[in-house]
Design a protein around this motif. Structure first.
Motif, PDB file in Angstrom:
ATOM      1  N   TYR A  73       0.835  -1.204   0.000  1.00 17.60           N
ATOM      2  CA  TYR A  73       0.000   0.000   0.000  1.00 17.60           C
ATOM      3  C   TYR A  73       0.872   1.257   0.000  1.00 17.60           C
ATOM      4  O   TYR A  73       0.630   2.195  -0.759  1.00 17.60           O
ATOM      5  N   ASN A  74       1.877   1.272   0.862  1.00 14.99           N
ATOM      6  CA  ASN A  74       2.741   2.447   0.977  1.00 14.99           C
ATOM      7  C   ASN A  74       3.605   2.681  -0.251  1.00 14.99           C
ATOM      8  O   ASN A  74       4.130   3.780  -0.429  1.00 14.99           O
ATOM      9  N   THR A  75       3.742   1.663  -1.100  1.00 14.91           N
ATOM     10  CA  THR A  75       4.486   1.839  -2.348  1.00 14.91           C
ATOM     11  C   THR A  75       3.528   1.995  -3.534  1.00 14.91           C
ATOM     12  O   THR A  75       3.935   1.817  -4.678  1.00 14.91           O
ATOM     13  N   GLU A  76       2.268   2.306  -3.210  1.00 16.36           N
ATOM     14  CA  GLU A  76       1.242   2.601  -4.220  1.00 16.36           C
ATOM     15  C   GLU A  76       0.779   1.385  -5.023  1.00 16.36           C
ATOM     16  O   GLU A  76       0.167   1.535  -6.074  1.00 16.36           O
TER      17      GLU A  76
END
Length: 95
Positions: A27-30
């Protein structure tokens, strides 16, 4: 870090924590689709359920899957009705 999680999952496929961490990293890396797919594979669906459901709701809203997002966010809000992140994400999904 994703490779570390994959290694743990390969060695310990029932390690729910490795799936959760991998999902949060994705999620944090899109990689929203990758995160959703990873969350669906968590061996123990109750493990860190609140955090996972809230983030799934946020992701689904970002993907414009609003009905699914609201369903997840409602579940998170049943656990913690004062969660400002879940309330905000639900507001965006309803808008």
């Amino acid at each position: 870090f994703i490779q570390c999680c994959d290694s743990i999952i390969e060695l310990e496929p029932q390690d729910s924590e490795a799936y959760v961490i991998k999902g949060f990293i994705l999620y944090n890396t899109e990689d929203h689709i990758g995160a959703l797919e990873t969350f669906e594979k968590i061996p123990d669906p109750q493990f860190r359920r609140y955090e996972v459901v809230r983030l799934k709701g946020t992701i689904l809203s970002e993907l414009k899957r609003y009905e699914d997002a609201i369903e997840c966010l409602d579940e998170a809000l049943e656990t913690n009705p004062q969660d400002t992140e879940a309330l905000t994400a639900k507001g965006f999904a309803l808008y």
